[in-house]
Write a protein that holds these residues in place. Structure first.
Motif, short mmCIF file in Angstrom:
data_model
loop_
_atom_site.label_atom_id
_atom_site.label_comp_id
_atom_site.label_asym_id
_atom_site.label_seq_id
_atom_site.Cartn_x
_atom_site.Cartn_y
_atom_site.Cartn_z
N UNK A 1 0.98 -1.17 0.22
CA UNK A 1 -0.16 0.12 -0.13
C UNK A 1 0.62 1.23 -0.01
N UNK A 2 0.43 2.25 -1.13
CA UNK A 2 1.26 2.96 -1.03
C UNK A 2 0.45 4.13 0.00
N UNK A 3 1.63 5.64 0.26
CA UNK A 3 1.09 6.59 1.22
C UNK A 3 0.79 7.95 0.29
N UNK A 4 -0.33 8.74 0.99
CA UNK A 4 -0.20 9.74 0.44
C UNK A 4 -0.50 10.76 1.36
N UNK A 5 0.01 12.46 1.60
CA UNK A 5 -0.97 13.08 1.83
C UNK A 5 -0.36 14.13 1.85
N UNK A 6 -1.83 15.03 1.67
CA UNK A 6 -1.88 16.62 0.70
C UNK A 6 -2.39 17.58 1.81
N UNK A 7 -1.55 18.39 2.04
CA UNK A 7 -2.22 20.04 3.19
C UNK A 7 -1.71 20.57 1.89
N UNK A 8 -3.22 21.37 2.28
CA UNK A 8 -3.54 22.39 1.60
C UNK A 8 -3.98 23.67 2.30
N UNK A 9 -3.17 25.19 2.34
CA UNK A 9 -3.55 26.09 2.77
C UNK A 9 -4.30 26.99 2.01
N UNK A 10 -5.17 27.99 2.23
CA UNK A 10 -5.60 28.42 1.53
C UNK A 10 -5.81 30.27 2.28
N UNK A 11 -5.27 30.87 1.41
CA UNK A 11 -4.92 32.60 1.96
C UNK A 11 -6.07 33.42 1.60
N UNK A 59 1.50 17.91 -1.38
CA UNK A 59 1.64 16.92 -1.50
C UNK A 59 2.81 15.93 -1.43
N UNK A 60 2.69 14.92 -0.61
CA UNK A 60 4.15 13.35 -0.56
C UNK A 60 3.39 12.82 -0.41
N UNK A 61 4.18 11.41 -0.51
CA UNK A 61 3.89 10.58 -1.72
C UNK A 61 4.46 8.95 -0.98
N UNK A 155 1.76 7.19 -8.45
CA UNK A 155 1.56 7.94 -7.49
C UNK A 155 1.11 9.22 -7.80
N UNK A 156 0.73 9.44 -9.70
CA UNK A 156 0.79 10.40 -9.58
C UNK A 156 -0.21 10.97 -10.71
N UNK A 157 -1.16 12.16 -10.77
CA UNK A 157 -2.06 12.40 -12.04
C UNK A 157 -1.25 11.81 -13.80
#
Length: 181
Positions: A1-11, A59-61, A155-157
């Motif tokens: 299983x692969x890992x995927x973590x995305x954090x989006x900072x809205x300004x 994005x971290x994978x 792991x990418x589009x």
């Protein structure tokens, strides 16, 4: 299983340079590339360029996502915001980096609905190329495509699109062969 973590900072509005690309690899100045890449950062996404939204995604994978997942979420947000501040100063951003109005974190490894997503090989995999070749074998008329079958862009589009094109070309070629027979 692969890992995927995305954090989006809205300004409230973009503070970064207009010339900032849609996607880029986060590399800080100084040292060798291996030493200067933050091991938790993979790709940084400029949502203003892509979607007209005042947001930056990180994005971290793979191993980086697993490592990042061990950091408590509030601490992760603070540290990532601080790293973004250093990154934007390094890119020539003359404005101070504001605090985000909101931050969203997606961690598919820990989400009960997903239990991991986006493929990436564990560092212990001896022959990823052979694993992909084995998994991609058609079963009768059924062909498989997607990011999981891309060796370079797993792991990418981009990997999904690239692999889908390759498989579509193979299917089209096999159909032409059938028509010629």
């Amino acid at each position: 299983m692969g890992g995927y973590k995305k954090t989006v900072f809205f300004y409230s509005s973009p503070f970064w340079l207009d010339a900032l690309p849609s996607y880029f690899i986060a590399v800080t100045s100084g040292g060798s590339k291996e030493e200067s890449v933050d091991h938790h950062f993979g790709v940084v996404e400029n949502y203003a360029a892509m979607k007209g939204v005042s947001a930056i995604g990180v994005v971290c994978v793979g191993k980086a996502a697993f490592s990042a997942s061990r950091i408590e979420e509030d601490r992760w947000k603070e540290e990532t915001q601080a790293k973004l501040e250093r990154l934007f100063v390094a890119t020539g951003c003359s404005q101070p980096v504001p605090q985000p109005v909101r931050v969203e974190v997606t961690n598919w490894e820990e989400d009960d609905l997903f239990f991991g997503a986006y493929s990436s090989f564990d560092s212990r995999c001896a022959d990823p190329e052979q694993v992909i070749a084995d998994l991609a074998q058609p079963v009768g008329p059924l062909h498989f495509a997607g990011e999981a079958y891309s060796l370079l862009y797993q792991g990418s589009l981009h990997g999904a699109v690239e692999n889908a094109r390759e498989v579509a070309e193979r299917v089209a070629a096999s159909l032409r062969t059938c028509d010629e027979a």
